[in-house]
Design an enzyme around this catalytic site. Structure first.
Site, PDB file in Angstrom:
ATOM      1  N   GLY A 143     -25.592 -20.777 133.535  1.00 31.78           N
ATOM      2  CA  GLY A 143     -24.304 -20.590 133.166  1.00 31.78           C
ATOM      3  C   GLY A 143     -24.196 -21.425 131.770  1.00 31.78           C
ATOM      4  N   GLY A 150     -19.373 -18.711 122.757  1.00 32.03           N
ATOM      5  CA  GLY A 150     -20.542 -17.776 123.176  1.00 32.03           C
ATOM      6  C   GLY A 150     -21.628 -18.145 121.950  1.00 32.03           C
ATOM      7  N   SER A 151     -21.500 -17.690 120.978  1.00 31.81           N
ATOM      8  CA  SER A 151     -22.629 -18.296 119.814  1.00 31.81           C
ATOM      9  C   SER A 151     -22.420 -19.598 119.688  1.00 31.81           C
ATOM     10  CB  SER A 151     -22.298 -17.274 118.459  1.00 31.81           C
ATOM     11  OG  SER A 151     -22.402 -15.800 118.742  1.00 31.81           O
ATOM     12  N   LEU A 252     -33.490 -20.925 126.218  1.00 32.13           N
ATOM     13  CA  LEU A 252     -33.248 -19.762 125.644  1.00 32.13           C
ATOM     14  C   LEU A 252     -34.244 -19.150 124.839  1.00 32.13           C
ATOM     15  CD1 LEU A 252     -29.530 -20.041 123.913  1.00 32.13           C
ATOM     16  CD2 LEU A 252     -30.158 -19.401 126.479  1.00 32.13           C
ATOM     17  N   GLU A 376     -28.183 -13.499 124.395  1.00 32.96           N
ATOM     18  CA  GLU A 376     -29.447 -14.616 124.179  1.00 32.96           C
ATOM     19  C   GLU A 376     -29.491 -14.486 122.544  1.00 32.96           C
ATOM     20  OE1 GLU A 376     -31.545 -16.253 125.685  1.00 32.96           O
ATOM     21  OE2 GLU A 376     -31.559 -15.516 127.767  1.00 32.96           O
ATOM     22  N   GLY A 377     -28.169 -14.668 121.988  1.00 35.29           N
ATOM     23  CA  GLY A 377     -28.121 -14.699 120.613  1.00 35.29           C
ATOM     24  C   GLY A 377     -28.027 -13.517 119.843  1.00 35.29           C
TER      25      GLY A 377
END
Ligand code: TGC
Ligand code: FAD
Length: 397
Positions: A143, A150-151, A252, A376-377
């Site tokens: 999480g 987000g970004s 990530l 994931e970006g």
């Protein structure tokens, strides 16, 4: 005549392995790849259209994947297989040739949740969770994202504060893969000591989940909201070894590396479907693959599938050699997901009306890739990472 030309006359081109990439893999890498490919053919492909339509991913798949040793397979110890980065990448490629949702299950479990514990956890946390997660008996989720972060995960609002020896965790996480089926959630939060990760077991008081419905993408994958309402956690719930954004961002990198390969798998599946269809479908008394405009599409697909697989392999060899940087991974994700989307969109057109049904895999992959290009970006984020690396100027802020 050069030796290279003579060699190429002896062996014909294989449409599904145009550049003979198979031949630069080791026997062990090919064995792992073939095992995963057979698993996908037997356990995923027969049912995945149904799962996609129903918006489910059977939990029973997890122990099957665990038996094959694919969860956290690139990690060492604690029941993990200790495989090479290339072997892990080939696994992601084959899983995503089945469905991005299945690769996501493995990415989130192995590269995000397990990696977070393996890299930043205490010995007790590793002993408690990793063997069961490697076996697929326990599921994890990760999480980081929130409704308003987000970004830019550094702007997250979830906070944890100390209360005596305990921690009190409060906030909300959004778009969390495996959220409602997870036995343990790795939750990232701001604290007075920086960004820290917490292990929140399912059923902890104040911790609830809610699934996100009406998704048109990644339907064979559970995506949830995590609600953390003053959740009281013991002192040993915190991952002790990191207290900055580097913690989640390091995880990530691992998952993005798997996506680099996975996207090449989704592209291969779409290309294969288009090639088969193009050779069989007759219009104007000819297979449609005999028309130049369709051949141009197929040639472009072949190029992108091979380019993205080669790029994956190059990054994999770098990772195994210890020279892979996160900026390299960004270039891989940016290229390979965009290539896969191009392949999927072209393949869908080759299939005509059949391209919009779940009878063929293409529109499923095409829709899935719309999530893969965002999570994931986003492609923009990775373009900015590459742009920052080549100019030396950071453009995020
Ligand atoms: P920035 O100031 O650049 O960095 C903060 C700290 O982190 C370090 N760092 C990294 N470390 C490891 N790997 C990376 N890729 C790293 N990037 C940065 C950095 O050195 C620094 O360390 P320290 O020790 O000085 O504290 O951070 P920023 O806030 O400017 O953000 C940079 C940016 C935009 C690249 C980053 O925030 C980002 O990657 N944003 C995208 C968010 C994202 O990808 N979220 C994904 C959520 S999980 C998910 O989507 C799962 S999908 C399901 C599936 O995988 O299948
Ligand atoms: P935003 O960040 O709001 O971006 C919106 C648009 O603005 C994008 O086009 C973006 O590129 C652009 N943009 C943003 N910042 C900039 C900038 N600086 N310069 C230029 N353009 C910019 N998250 C988790 O933590 N765990 C999970 O398990 C997880 N699973 C997911 C599963 C699915 C199916 C999906 C769809 C998402 C999942 N996510 C997960 C969330 C995912 O990581 C985020 O959606 C992603 O990081 C983008 O954030 P956002 O959606 O808030 O978009």
């Amino acid at each position: 005549m050069s030796e290279a030309t003579a060699d190429s006359r002896q062996s014909s081109i294989r449409p599904l392995d145009y550049l003979a990439i198979d031949e630069v893999l080791s026997d062990e890498e090919r064995d792992i790849r073939d095992t995963v490919r057979s698993f996908v053919a037997k356990e995923v492909l027969p049912d995945v259209a149904e799962w996609f339509e129903q918006g489910i991913l059977p939990r029973e798949l997890a122990p099957e994947i665990g038996k094959l040793g694919l969860f956290g397979m690139h990690l060492t110890g604690y029941g993990c297989a200790g495989a090479s980065a290339v072997a892990y990448g080939l696994t992601c490629l084959e899983l995503e040739a089945g469905d991005s949702g299945v690769r996501s299950l493995v990415s989130v479990q192995g590269s995000l949740a397990m990696y977070a514990i393996w890299r930043w956890g205490s010995e007790e946390q590793k002993q408690e969770w990793l063997p069961r997660m490697a076996a697929g008996e326990a599921i994890g989720c990760f999480g980081l994202t929130e409704p308003d972060a987000g970004s830019d995960p550094g702007s997250m609002r979830t906070k944890a504060r100390r209360d005596g020896d305990d921690w009190i965790l409060h906030g909300q996480k959004m778009w969390i893969t495996n959220g409602s089926i997870a036995d343990v959630a790795v939750v990232w939060a701001h604290t007075d000591e920086g960004v820290r990760g917490f292990l929140v077991p399912k059923g902890t008081k104040g911790f609830t989940t809610q699934d996100i419905h009406q998704k048109m993408s990644l339907r064979a994958s559970i995506t949830s909201e995590l609600l953390l309402d003053d959740v009281r956690l013991p002192a040993d719930a915190v991952l002790p070894e990191v207290s900055s954004l580097k913690g989640p961002l390091s995880c990530l990198n691992e998952a993005r590396y798997g996506i680099v390969w996975g996207a090449a798998g989704a592209a291969r599946a779409c290309y294969e479907a288009a090639l088969d269809y193009g050779k069989e479908r007759i219009q104007f008394d000819r297979p449609i693959a005999s028309f130049q405009i369709q051949q141009q599409k197929l040639a472009d697909m072949a190029l992108r599938v091979n380019r993205s697989t080669l790029l994956s392999l190059h990054l994999g060899r770098m990772k195994d050699a210890g020279t892979l940087r996160n900026e390299h991974v960004s270039m891989g994700k940016l290229n390979n997901v965009n290539d896969a989307l191009d392949v999927a969109r072209n393949a869908r057109q080759v299939l005509g009306a059949n391209g919009v049904t779940l009878e063929y895999p293409v529109i499923r992959h095409m829709n899935n890739l719309e999530s893969v290009v965002t999570y994931e970006g986003t492609a923009d984020v990775h373009a900015l990472v590459v742009g920052g690396a080549v100019t030396g100027i950071q453009a995020f802020r």
